[in-house]
Design an enzyme around this catalytic site. Sequence first.
Site, PDB file in Angstrom:
ATOM      1  N   HIS A  51      35.092  26.226 -15.974  1.00 24.00           N
ATOM      2  CA  HIS A  51      34.147  26.746 -14.985  1.00 24.00           C
ATOM      3  C   HIS A  51      34.531  28.153 -14.529  1.00 24.00           C
ATOM      4  O   HIS A  51      34.019  28.644 -13.534  1.00 24.00           O
ATOM      5  CB  HIS A  51      34.106  25.836 -13.761  1.00 24.00           C
ATOM      6  CG  HIS A  51      33.740  24.436 -14.047  1.00 24.00           C
ATOM      7  ND1 HIS A  51      32.524  24.100 -14.586  1.00 24.00           N
ATOM      8  CD2 HIS A  51      34.424  23.277 -13.896  1.00 24.00           C
ATOM      9  CE1 HIS A  51      32.469  22.773 -14.737  1.00 24.00           C
ATOM     10  NE2 HIS A  51      33.610  22.256 -14.340  1.00 24.00           N
ATOM     11  N   HIS A  69      28.634  19.928 -15.878  1.00 20.21           N
ATOM     12  CA  HIS A  69      29.249  19.400 -17.101  1.00 20.21           C
ATOM     13  C   HIS A  69      28.164  18.912 -18.046  1.00 20.21           C
ATOM     14  O   HIS A  69      28.412  18.110 -18.925  1.00 20.21           O
ATOM     15  CB  HIS A  69      30.193  18.252 -16.769  1.00 20.21           C
ATOM     16  CG  HIS A  69      31.064  18.555 -15.599  1.00 20.21           C
ATOM     17  ND1 HIS A  69      30.713  18.195 -14.324  1.00 20.21           N
ATOM     18  CD2 HIS A  69      32.231  19.227 -15.522  1.00 20.21           C
ATOM     19  CE1 HIS A  69      31.659  18.634 -13.494  1.00 20.21           C
ATOM     20  NE2 HIS A  69      32.570  19.256 -14.186  1.00 20.21           N
TER      21      HIS A  69
END
Lengths: 334, 334, 214, 214
Positions: A59, A221
Amino acid sequence: MKLNRIINDPNLVVEDAIEGYVAAHPEFFSKTNHERVLKYPSIPQQGKVGIVTGGGSGHEPAFLGYVGKNMVDAVAIGEIFSSPTAGAFLDAMKAADGGAGVACLYGNYAGDNMNVKMAVKKAAAAGITVKTVVANDDVASAPITEKEKRRGVAGEILMWKVGGAAAAAGYDLDGVIAAAQKAIDNCRSIGVGLSSCIIPAVGHPNFNIDNGMMEVGIGHHGEPGINVVPLQPAKEMAATMLEPILTEGIFEAGSEVVVLVSGLGATPTMELYIYYAEVDRILKEKGVKVHRSYVGNYFTSLEMMGVTLSMMKLDDELKKLVDAPVHSLGMVQG
Amino acid sequence: MKLNRIINDPNLVVEDAIEGYVAAHPEFFSKTNHERVLKYPSIPQQGKVGIVTGGGSGHEPAFLGYVGKNMVDAVAIGEIFSSPTAGAFLDAMKAADGGAGVACLYGNYAGDNMNVKMAVKKAAAAGITVKTVVANDDVASAPITEKEKRRGVAGEILMWKVGGAAAAAGYDLDGVIAAAQKAIDNCRSIGVGLSSCIIPAVGHPNFNIDNGMMEVGIGHHGEPGINVVPLQPAKEMAATMLEPILTEGIFEAGSEVVVLVSGLGATPTMELYIYYAEVDRILKEKGVKVHRSYVGNYFTSLEMMGVTLSMMKLDDELKKLVDAPVHSLGMVQG
Amino acid sequence: MSEVVVIKNGVDVVNDLINVIVSNRDYLSEIDGAIGDGDHGINMAKGFNICKTRIDGKELTLSEALAELSDSLMEGIGGSMGPLYGCIFTGWSDSIQGKTELTKEDVQAMLVNGMSELQDISPAQKGDKCLVDTLFPAVETFQQAVKDGKTFKEALNIMKDAAAKGRDSTKDLVAKIGRASRLGERSKGVLDAGATSCCLLVTQLADSLEARIK
Amino acid sequence: MSEVVVIKNGVDVVNDLINVIVSNRDYLSEIDGAIGDGDHGINMAKGFNICKTRIDGKELTLSEALAELSDSLMEGIGGSMGPLYGCIFTGWSDSIQGKTELTKEDVQAMLVNGMSELQDISPAQKGDKCLVDTLFPAVETFQQAVKDGKTFKEALNIMKDAAAKGRDSTKDLVAKIGRASRLGERSKGVLDAGATSCCLLVTQLADSLEARIK
Ligand SMILES: Nc1ncnc2c1ncn2[C@@H]1O[C@H](COP(=O)(O)OP(=O)(O)O)[C@@H](O)[C@H]1O
Ligand SMILES: Nc1ncnc2c1ncn2[C@@H]1O[C@H](COP(=O)(O)OP(=O)(O)O)[C@@H](O)[C@H]1O
Ligand SMILES: [Mg+2]
Ligand SMILES: [Mg+2]
Ligand SMILES: [Mg+2]
Ligand SMILES: [Mg+2]
């Protein structure tokens, strides 16, 4: 099909990336005796509440990129898209503790919840007071009636910003926790995914978005969203995403907000601005005043294409804390 | 096949993005009476040398993202991957001129050369002294014996940094030009491409890199490089890219350098750090000292995958100028 | 007996040029994609379309209409094509100011002036694999044809042949200028995009003039 | 006559568990890909492989070997699987400390303790579509079988059946926990990854114990 990415061993991408972060930015990162924990060099600072976060990798710049002056003090680093261990959270807490307690500000995922819970217990046993705020800003992940089920997404950055500024301003632990909690309570986010991503160790996309389609409400995700619809022009996309955020009723006309638009990794930067222009236009129409805006790759999902929109409503306290200086890889502010 | 990107009209992506930049960042951008020219709000500054650049769009944060305090004063914005017009360069020069002349620091492409040349002529007619530095840092684009043919790539950022700092420090026009010229003369870059990109108005990739292959020496617009070879692990890739940079002989053991690693748009940030770790290791072995490093999406090519490596050798003057504070979208420093 | 081309409205001739570029937009980009960055058709069509909105429905001399085309390119698109074609059309426009009838000699002057304006801004030579490989032979053969006393129509056709040959010659050339020059030997084997658009334009100009010979 | 399982080296039993997970790595990830994020096999195999490097070649009681497995997961992988399976194996390990022979009652206590350690950390209930849908019925039927006076072997087989049924039951469930819970009705129609790995583990445990009944 070979994975066309810049890696060495696909099972060691996190280790290898940490090496790079530490080598490139000694001003931001010190190693600790836990290889999955990094801390800001001048931490712990006696008497200051320590700010800890942690989460899965992939991320970037989240999570470690928000370690810095007036933001996060220590970070626990997980595998790609997977919670750090309880031990990593614990060691981050130990690294950040300057005697005034530690605020652990993280996102609402089952793994993180469990690992933080175990870490907090062990920290208490070691004499460190840790209190937590769990970000749950993603409106697409559950109805408002089940807010406790909502995921934490890019709104976490604003939570860290506010919590970090509060700690730097000398707030005590309860004060920091209250400010960070208010930040995330005042925050709403939603994402749209346009293409999938590949975890190097997996080697193939683990979900699919058909060409010409977009997934409204996608998670960081690739968790499926609310709806898969034909790709919309930026203008409609902005409206589609603002709708569920604005229906919650906290951003009424006249309110002042922070807007954070983040790319998911592979969306060209100029398109984030094309998108922002449309958000800005709609908010102006609704009489919502943008006090500050962040546009860029602030919280990504490897090489997914797509965009997330986060909005935080400001009061005087939040405005002061959001405007405070900060110096980290992911966010620098005068 | 639909273009899965975040845009409105594919022919108006530049216009639409400019709207977003101006809306999101009034602290960095003021409009001018030329719709393809943006300037730093407090410009022109009387007595300061004005810094102008310009280039095609699709490289964000380059070029406009380096408009800011102590860096670029005004920018001319072209179509995707295409030089701005002579008129835009001219109006950027007019916007930046504070009576002390203007340094136009740009990259070596046929279009830019011609448009800048025409603009300089017209500026002279309007009583504005403009001098230029043409970045040619890309070692892959021509042999050193034909250095004047080399493209300007991410090294341009260091040229702007140095030129901008020199102007802010009160250098006169010749001084600014000399410093910027030294910066780019001391700079070498090379890129590796792993996948192509799509210009929205074109709608399909205009070049192709086979899966499992990488193009060594690729240009920022997909210009073919030196060599197409099977994809290498980050470690080998770093060695492959450093080789042509180091053979030029300017980065001898003991020298101090700035390293700038930029993603081409879609490469996950963590991989840029995996890559950086390998570069750092090799430079340490060679006794080259990294004084400062930049790793991130500093100069992109829409959603290409790949990485560019730039190195600038420092002397005392360049070090001071590189270390000076700067405040722009693309680069913020103390 | 000296033939002349009578141009009632210069807009009609320039519209012919616009149409040939716009209708070959994708073809030109495709050629550019092989050894360039695949946008030549886009760039050209954009500039020519800008001109269209500026001149459509107007009555202008050919010189005025060409000046509009030049401005549209120079101010509308930038890139390389803005200044390159912009200079060519400026050269054409400048040498026929105020004229509504053109002799062979006028056209020759116009073509030569476009070439020299281009040379002011670009160092490109024949053999560099660029639009010059079309333009220079076209201009030179037209000059020669006039010198040889060919009819207007003959001269125009000779020029068209030369333009096509020039364009085709780029196939076997190694690019020495523009983006493709980075490719070295790899640039061989395909046409040059600029030489192709230049051939379209020169050919269309010849056809449009020929249709108006009185 | 009370049957006992004799465990010479606990490492052998845990190695069986490791092997069943590692050899199903891709299968488990694939299942997780349908309604999760596609990494369950990777996560599990990573943790179990860490354990392998820690215990291979050693002589440990089953309790000690399970403690190593628990630590490997908790400290090695994080995610959800670290704490969830980590707690289960801690529970198993804690209740058989020092033992090299296990009675039915010992195994029952071990299974129950694993379940209660899990409950400490996860609020998951049967029907939530997660590993609990395998684990709880397995433990409960084993308890019932012991209560009903079944042989050790019978009880183990009853447990295996219950685990498989539990796993299969997740197919028609709507996920109420974990990443898949965000999907609502869309989570129906596929097996749950955790329930599948749990079934592999419970089944392997039963087989490994059965092979050692004396
Ligand atoms: N300096 C130059 N002089 C003449 N023609 C040039 C020059 N540079 C490029 N060209 C021509 O430009 C063409 C490419 O145009 P275009 O694709 O529109 O621009 P760009 O290369 O900037 O993308 C080439 O095919 C070549 O014919
Ligand atoms: N709170 C929980 N309690 C029990 N099992 C859970 C819980 N959360 C998730 N699971 C199980 O975890 C499995 C997914 O594991 P895994 O893919 O390794 O982790 P992640 O979801 O973090 O990627 C699910 O299939 C489910 O069985
Ligand atoms: Mg996961
Ligand atoms: Mg181009
Ligand atoms: Mg081109
Ligand atoms: Mg998973």
